[in-house]
Design a protein around this motif. Sequence first.
Motif, PDB file in Angstrom:
ATOM      1  N   GLU A   1       0.829  -1.205   0.000  1.00 23.17           N
ATOM      2  CA  GLU A   1       0.000   0.000   0.000  1.00 23.17           C
ATOM      3  C   GLU A   1       0.866   1.257   0.000  1.00 23.17           C
ATOM      4  O   GLU A   1       0.582   2.228  -0.708  1.00 23.17           O
ATOM      5  CB  GLU A   1      -0.925  -0.018   1.212  1.00 23.17           C
ATOM      6  CG  GLU A   1      -2.063  -1.013   1.086  1.00 23.17           C
ATOM      7  CD  GLU A   1      -2.901  -1.107   2.348  1.00 23.17           C
ATOM      8  OE1 GLU A   1      -2.612  -0.348   3.303  1.00 23.17           O
ATOM      9  OE2 GLU A   1      -3.824  -1.937   2.396  1.00 23.17           O
ATOM     10  N   GLU A   2       1.933   1.250   0.791  1.00 18.18           N
ATOM     11  CA  GLU A   2       2.830   2.405   0.809  1.00 18.18           C
ATOM     12  C   GLU A   2       3.578   2.525  -0.513  1.00 18.18           C
ATOM     13  O   GLU A   2       3.831   3.647  -1.002  1.00 18.18           O
ATOM     14  CB  GLU A   2       3.822   2.262   1.970  1.00 18.18           C
ATOM     15  CG  GLU A   2       4.741   3.452   2.157  1.00 18.18           C
ATOM     16  CD  GLU A   2       3.966   4.739   2.406  1.00 18.18           C
ATOM     17  OE1 GLU A   2       4.343   5.769   1.798  1.00 18.18           O
ATOM     18  OE2 GLU A   2       2.990   4.713   3.183  1.00 18.18           O
ATOM     19  N   TRP A   3       3.917   1.391  -1.118  1.00 14.08           N
ATOM     20  CA  TRP A   3       4.586   1.424  -2.421  1.00 14.08           C
ATOM     21  C   TRP A   3       3.677   2.041  -3.483  1.00 14.08           C
ATOM     22  O   TRP A   3       4.123   2.867  -4.291  1.00 14.08           O
ATOM     23  CB  TRP A   3       4.963   0.002  -2.824  1.00 14.08           C
ATOM     24  CG  TRP A   3       5.585  -0.107  -4.185  1.00 14.08           C
ATOM     25  CD1 TRP A   3       6.871   0.179  -4.532  1.00 14.08           C
ATOM     26  CD2 TRP A   3       4.930  -0.507  -5.389  1.00 14.08           C
ATOM     27  NE1 TRP A   3       7.074  -0.031  -5.875  1.00 14.08           N
ATOM     28  CE2 TRP A   3       5.888  -0.453  -6.425  1.00 14.08           C
ATOM     29  CE3 TRP A   3       3.642  -0.929  -5.683  1.00 14.08           C
ATOM     30  CZ2 TRP A   3       5.584  -0.792  -7.736  1.00 14.08           C
ATOM     31  CZ3 TRP A   3       3.331  -1.262  -7.001  1.00 14.08           C
ATOM     32  CH2 TRP A   3       4.302  -1.189  -8.004  1.00 14.08           C
TER      33      TRP A   3
ATOM     34  N   ALA B   1       6.609   1.507   7.317  1.00 14.13           N
ATOM     35  CA  ALA B   1       5.258   0.952   7.370  1.00 14.13           C
ATOM     36  C   ALA B   1       5.280  -0.525   7.762  1.00 14.13           C
ATOM     37  O   ALA B   1       4.490  -0.974   8.600  1.00 14.13           O
ATOM     38  CB  ALA B   1       4.571   1.128   6.016  1.00 14.13           C
TER      39      ALA B   1
ATOM     40  N   ARG C   1       9.817   5.057   3.678  1.00 18.59           N
ATOM     41  CA  ARG C   1       8.412   4.981   4.089  1.00 18.59           C
ATOM     42  C   ARG C   1       7.908   3.541   4.059  1.00 18.59           C
ATOM     43  O   ARG C   1       7.161   3.107   4.960  1.00 18.59           O
ATOM     44  CB  ARG C   1       7.551   5.875   3.193  1.00 18.59           C
ATOM     45  CG  ARG C   1       7.742   7.359   3.415  1.00 18.59           C
ATOM     46  CD  ARG C   1       6.660   8.156   2.712  1.00 18.59           C
ATOM     47  NE  ARG C   1       6.704   7.990   1.269  1.00 18.59           N
ATOM     48  CZ  ARG C   1       7.383   8.783   0.453  1.00 18.59           C
ATOM     49  NH1 ARG C   1       8.080   9.796   0.946  1.00 18.59           N
ATOM     50  NH2 ARG C   1       7.370   8.590  -0.855  1.00 18.59           N
ATOM     51  N   ILE C   2       8.298   2.794   3.034  1.00 17.82           N
ATOM     52  CA  ILE C   2       7.881   1.385   2.949  1.00 17.82           C
ATOM     53  C   ILE C   2       8.457   0.586   4.120  1.00 17.82           C
ATOM     54  O   ILE C   2       7.748  -0.207   4.755  1.00 17.82           O
ATOM     55  CB  ILE C   2       8.329   0.777   1.602  1.00 17.82           C
ATOM     56  CG1 ILE C   2       7.562   1.431   0.453  1.00 17.82           C
ATOM     57  CG2 ILE C   2       8.113  -0.729   1.599  1.00 17.82           C
ATOM     58  CD1 ILE C   2       8.105   1.082  -0.919  1.00 17.82           C
TER      59      ILE C   2
ATOM     60  N   LYS D   1       1.184   4.131  -2.990  1.00 19.00           N
ATOM     61  CA  LYS D   1       1.032   5.564  -2.713  1.00 19.00           C
ATOM     62  C   LYS D   1       2.243   6.347  -3.192  1.00 19.00           C
ATOM     63  O   LYS D   1       2.116   7.449  -3.750  1.00 19.00           O
ATOM     64  CB  LYS D   1       0.836   5.791  -1.215  1.00 19.00           C
ATOM     65  CG  LYS D   1      -0.493   5.296  -0.673  1.00 19.00           C
ATOM     66  CD  LYS D   1      -0.561   5.514   0.833  1.00 19.00           C
ATOM     67  CE  LYS D   1      -1.856   4.983   1.395  1.00 19.00           C
ATOM     68  NZ  LYS D   1      -1.923   5.143   2.883  1.00 19.00           N
ATOM     69  N   SER D   2       3.423   5.777  -2.977  1.00 21.74           N
ATOM     70  CA  SER D   2       4.646   6.493  -3.361  1.00 21.74           C
ATOM     71  C   SER D   2       4.819   6.575  -4.874  1.00 21.74           C
ATOM     72  O   SER D   2       5.279   7.589  -5.401  1.00 21.74           O
ATOM     73  CB  SER D   2       5.871   5.790  -2.744  1.00 21.74           C
ATOM     74  OG  SER D   2       5.803   5.813  -1.335  1.00 21.74           O
TER      75      SER D   2
END
Length: 235
Positions: A99-101, A122, A118-119, A103-104
């Motif tokens: 999910e973070e990937w 998370a 961030r990944i 979003k980025s």
Amino acid sequence: MPITLLAAATPAAGPTRLDPLELFLQADIVVQAVMIGLILASIWTWTIIVSFTLRTGNLEKKSRDYETEFWETRDREATLTKQQRREIPSARIAAAGLEEWKKSTSAGKLDADAARQRIAAAMESQVAFEADELAGRLGFLASTGSVAPFVGLFGTVWGIMNSFFQIGAQQSASLAVVAPGIAEALFATAIGLFAAIPAVIAYNRFSNRVNQYEARLQRFADRVHAGLSRELDKA
């Protein structure tokens, strides 16, 4: 010698073994309250031991099966169903990273280094959450293991104080006067140890098991992070 005289001369037979129920029923109300509290703590301790053993075995099997499926499939997002996210820690960790990937990579200009951080954050946060959730009830085992002997000792001290009171009230220090109270008091200590010893052993064993499980989840998270990092290099 007449039979009646023989009977009078023969001492009354005492109890031949300890009777825990009789000791409990004859104990002072304060000592009884201590015993009841320790027995309830012991029951809850064994409930946690059984439930934790079953739960960790189930989670380890599900995580192992999911991780095998995750690395064998090409469409890894397809393995992250709602059911899997709710029940399998490994799936929730992979989902947090993916999910973070997404979003980025969908935020326009891509900063690969910041996205990697961030990944990683998370997934590390999710790993810590899974470990904390698994270890949630272990605090009761630690408290029982450290407190139960002292609670039992309190019951022992109270029982011995009651025995001394009986000595003063009956003006007799004979063994028949003090023995029942001392036996009841020591029984409270025995129950305290009965509750504390399994709690200490289980806490040490389960804490080590949680640490091993957390390390395994972290290794899985690191592998997922490495795979997503390679995808970022391609973006």
